[in-house]
Design a protein around this motif. Structure first.
Motif, PDB file in Angstrom:
ATOM      1  N   LYS A 171       6.067  -0.478  -7.203  1.00 25.20           N
ATOM      2  CA  LYS A 171       5.234  -1.678  -7.363  1.00 25.20           C
ATOM      3  C   LYS A 171       5.936  -2.910  -6.792  1.00 25.20           C
ATOM      4  CE  LYS A 171       2.453  -0.352 -11.373  1.00 25.20           C
ATOM      5  NZ  LYS A 171       2.145  -0.645 -12.786  1.00 25.20           N
ATOM      6  N   SER A 172       7.251  -3.004  -7.018  1.00 22.42           N
ATOM      7  CA  SER A 172       7.989  -4.165  -6.513  1.00 22.42           C
ATOM      8  C   SER A 172       8.024  -4.168  -4.987  1.00 22.42           C
ATOM      9  CB  SER A 172       9.411  -4.174  -7.072  1.00 22.42           C
ATOM     10  OG  SER A 172      10.173  -3.100  -6.541  1.00 22.42           O
ATOM     11  N   LYS A 173       7.970  -2.986  -4.373  1.00 23.05           N
ATOM     12  CA  LYS A 173       7.972  -2.882  -2.918  1.00 23.05           C
ATOM     13  C   LYS A 173       6.561  -2.997  -2.333  1.00 23.05           C
ATOM     14  CE  LYS A 173      12.124   0.024  -2.644  1.00 23.05           C
ATOM     15  NZ  LYS A 173      12.926  -0.844  -1.762  1.00 23.05           N
ATOM     16  N   SER A 174       5.531  -2.908  -3.197  1.00 26.64           N
ATOM     17  CA  SER A 174       4.140  -2.983  -2.741  1.00 26.64           C
ATOM     18  C   SER A 174       3.391  -4.015  -3.583  1.00 26.64           C
ATOM     19  CB  SER A 174       3.458  -1.614  -2.861  1.00 26.64           C
ATOM     20  OG  SER A 174       4.241  -0.603  -2.286  1.00 26.64           O
ATOM     21  N   PRO A 175       3.701  -5.304  -3.403  1.00 23.78           N
ATOM     22  CA  PRO A 175       3.107  -6.350  -4.255  1.00 23.78           C
ATOM     23  C   PRO A 175       1.584  -6.413  -4.206  1.00 23.78           C
ATOM     24  CG  PRO A 175       4.242  -7.310  -2.354  1.00 23.78           C
ATOM     25  CD  PRO A 175       4.621  -5.868  -2.407  1.00 23.78           C
ATOM     26  N   VAL A 176       0.997  -6.123  -3.042  1.00 21.94           N
ATOM     27  CA  VAL A 176      -0.474  -6.184  -2.931  1.00 21.94           C
ATOM     28  C   VAL A 176      -1.109  -5.091  -3.790  1.00 21.94           C
ATOM     29  CG1 VAL A 176      -2.444  -5.950  -1.373  1.00 21.94           C
ATOM     30  CG2 VAL A 176      -0.403  -7.200  -0.625  1.00 21.94           C
ATOM     31  N   LEU A 177      -0.614  -3.862  -3.650  1.00 24.62           N
ATOM     32  CA  LEU A 177      -1.147  -2.757  -4.450  1.00 24.62           C
ATOM     33  C   LEU A 177      -0.876  -2.974  -5.931  1.00 24.62           C
ATOM     34  CD1 LEU A 177      -0.218   0.402  -2.324  1.00 24.62           C
ATOM     35  CD2 LEU A 177      -2.384  -0.839  -2.420  1.00 24.62           C
ATOM     36  N   SER A 178       0.295  -3.533  -6.236  1.00 26.65           N
ATOM     37  CA  SER A 178       0.652  -3.797  -7.634  1.00 26.65           C
ATOM     38  C   SER A 178      -0.310  -4.804  -8.254  1.00 26.65           C
ATOM     39  CB  SER A 178       2.090  -4.317  -7.710  1.00 26.65           C
ATOM     40  OG  SER A 178       2.450  -4.590  -9.043  1.00 26.65           O
TER      41      SER A 178
END
Length: 262
Positions: A171-178
């Motif tokens: 999640k931290s590496k994919s802020p948009v998806l998070s």
């Protein structure tokens, strides 16, 4: 030729030893179907597996919920060396070199400046990354050094290790998806909270409810809504605890990213 493993869980007051022969699998978990059963509440039924091959010892995570950690790094599949510390739940597994034969000790010794196993694509570790990370973990229990951990990850990749990120790391590496996942889960929670309000109002204002007199409707409404909201929120929180992925994580693709790590 046998690898001797020490299993320690201070919370369960367990300190035992087991051995794994050549080509022998040793599976750990809480299920009665595994080779070594541990009543560790943080372990999955079938948590992880070790196998001794002719030239190496391998550790494989079996899709556990809480993960398999090697020197503080969550892994999916890795080669194991003497001195490594495996953590599954609250249980620690290490190799007992003092009880193994010299040939196996040589095979399972991590390469130093004078040891270079080209066939493993594993070069000598002149940086000391692995030892630094292990020392940090022992001196700072419960903490993680991003620098030392990253350095060991780099060394481990050359040992054919598959590093597995946790959901939070993904999640931290994919802020948009998070963010998308959070919005979906929040919308579901708000819907679960507001729908009971709508239906209770509808039933009561539609001409009485369960024989309640008009004078007691306001008080009854508060009681009914409170009970329903507590039940709904409790059910939601329980589902979050026991579900491996939330609805938002499934729809946003976080689940796929976590499952398909290589």
């Amino acid at each position: 030729m046998k690898a001797v493993l020490q299993i320690v869980n201070t919370k369960l007051n367990i300190r035992s030893e087991i051995s794994a022969g050549l080509a022998q699998y040793v599976t750990f978990g809480r299920s009665s179907e595994v080779d070594y059963v541990l009543e560790d509440s943080k372990m999955s039924g079938k948590h992880c597996r070790l196998i001794l091959k002719e030239d190496r010892l391998e550790l494989i995570d079996l899709g556990s919920k809480n993960g398999t950690y090697l020197n503080g790094i969550r892994i999916d599949h890795s080669e194991i060396f003497i001195g490594d510390e495996i953590k599954v739940g609250d249980t620690f597994i290490t190799l007992l070199a003092s009880k193994m034969d010299q040939r196996l000790i040589e095979l399972l010794t991590f390469p130093g400046p004078f040891k270079d196993r080209v066939q493993y694509e594993l070069k000598a570790d002149f940086t000391g990354a692995r030892d630094k990370n292990q020392t940090w973990n022992k001196n700072h229990p419960g903490e993680k050094s991003s620098i030392y951990s990253a350095q060991e990850v780099d060394v481990r990749k050359r040992a054919r290790t598959r590093i597995k990120l946790s959901k939070d790391e993904i999640k931290s590496k994919s802020p948009v998806l998070s963010s998308f996942s959070f919005v979906i889960d929040l919308s579901i929670l708000l819907s679960m909270i507001l729908l009971p309000v709508y239906f209770v109002n509808k039933m009561i204002n539609g001409g009485g409810f369960l024989g309640i007199s008009s004078g007691n409707i306001a008080a009854s409404k508060v009681v009914i809504l409170t009970i329903m909201e507590v039940a709904v929120i409790a059910a939601y929180l329980m589902s979050q605890k026991f579900m491996r992925y939330t609805v938002g994580e499934k729809i946003s693709g976080i689940e796929d990213l976590h499952q398909k790590q290589q």
